[in-house]
Design an enzyme around this catalytic site. Structure first.
Site, PDB file in Angstrom:
ATOM      1  CG  ASN A 186     -32.153 -32.489 -10.543  1.00 13.88           C
ATOM      2  OD1 ASN A 186     -31.061 -32.611 -11.094  1.00 13.88           O
ATOM      3  ND2 ASN A 186     -32.283 -31.907  -9.361  1.00 13.88           N
TER       4      ASN A 186
ATOM      5  CB  ALA B 278     -25.080 -48.987 -13.081  1.00 19.04           C
TER       6      ALA B 278
ATOM      7  CB  ILE C  82     -19.473 -26.388  -7.364  1.00 20.73           C
ATOM      8  CG1 ILE C  82     -18.055 -26.562  -7.881  1.00 20.73           C
ATOM      9  CG2 ILE C  82     -19.443 -25.971  -5.890  1.00 20.73           C
ATOM     10  CD1 ILE C  82     -17.208 -27.540  -7.107  1.00 20.73           C
TER      11      ILE C  82
ATOM     12  CE1 TYR D 275     -25.771 -40.154  -9.510  1.00 17.62           C
ATOM     13  CE2 TYR D 275     -23.669 -39.832 -10.623  1.00 17.62           C
ATOM     14  CZ  TYR D 275     -24.925 -39.373 -10.273  1.00 17.62           C
ATOM     15  OH  TYR D 275     -25.334 -38.129 -10.703  1.00 17.62           O
TER      16      TYR D 275
ATOM     17  CE  LYS E 115     -28.281 -39.653 -11.988  1.00 18.35           C
ATOM     18  NZ  LYS E 115     -29.506 -38.835 -11.953  1.00 18.35           N
TER      19      LYS E 115
END
Length: 259
Positions: free
Chosen positions: A101, A168, A200, A166, A170
């Site tokens: 994560n 790319a 959020i 970002y 993922k």
């Protein structure tokens, strides 16, 4: 007799928890989606390890997590640093569940993206995740079971201005998911991704500000997600309820990729 019956009932209740006896490592576990996943895993009886770069944030997270029925500890680690990744794997030891994560996501348009920010995203999101998984997977393969969950994003499969680097990184995670499923699943280790929509969290608000709310308004569900809504899907993929799911990327995006 009543005390013995109560003790037996307590043990039976513990054994019924979905992650009873499982050890889980959640990277980026000190806030947002990772912290909510840790909360759910503890509720379901897991021994949880959360990692993050800041010891201060780690201590704060531990103070806000429940005492049981599972347990939790913190290991400081920076996934952009391969030595830190190695130490994290050593200190965590064998795990049954790995939630990848941790993520860096400095927002910038393509023409404004700094080399430093670009490198940070790929070092953390791609290289760190890859080699942490490579370090922990052998123990899972040896025991013939395990679940690896990669936290991706809806931006990996659609264009979102400001998220070129970002998204790319993922997309690379989604590719890892398919390949690792092909490599690991014959030995009983399932590998899946989730692709959240706008959520959020403290980190997202710092980078996107009001823009995250605007993204949510344009979705079929018309809103952004709360971190726990994403964490519930992580729990599903970690649990026996998803025993026949591997190699999948589950969209948890309020309908974004459906339109």
């Amino acid at each position: 007799m009543t005390d013995k019956n109560d003790e037996l009932a307590s043990h039976q209740d513990e054994a019924r928890r979905e992650l009873h006896g499982q050890v889980a490592l959640i990277t980026g576990g000190t806030s947002g989606i990772g912290l909510e996943a840790a909360r759910l895993f503890i509720r379901e009886g897991a021994t949880v390890i959360i990692s993050g770069r800041s010891a201060e944030r780690g201590a704060k997270a531990l103070a806000h997590l429940p005492d049981g029925p599972g347990s939790v500890r913190f290991i400081a680690a920076d996934l952009a640093d391969l030595d830190s990744v190695r130490v994290l794997a050593e200190q965590a030891g064998p795990v049954d569940i790995l939630v990848n994560n941790a993520s860096a996501f400095p927002v910038a348009s393509t023409v404004e993206q700094s080399i430093t920010g670009f490198q940070q995203m790929f070092d953390t999101n791609v290289r760190g995740t890859y080699f942490l998984t490579a370090s922990l997977a052998p123990a899972m393969l040896g025991q013939g079971r395990g679940s690896i969950i990669n936290v991706s994003t809806m931006a990996a499969s659609m264009g979102v201005p400001g998220a070129s680097g970002y998204s790319a990184t993922k997309a690379a995670l989604n590719s890892f998911t398919r390949t690792w499923a092909a490599e690991f699943s014959p030995s009983g280790v399932r590998v899946n991704s989730i692709a959240p929509g706008p959520t959020i969290t403290e980190g997202v608000l710092v980078e996107w500000g009001d823009g995250v709310a605007e993204l949510g308004k344009n979705l079929p569900l018309g809103r952004t997600a709360q971190p726990v809504e994403i964490a519930e899907v992580i729990l599903f993929l970690a649990s026996p309820r998803s025993s026949y799911v591997t190699g999948a990327t589950l969209a948890v995006d309020g309908g974004a990729t459906a339109i």
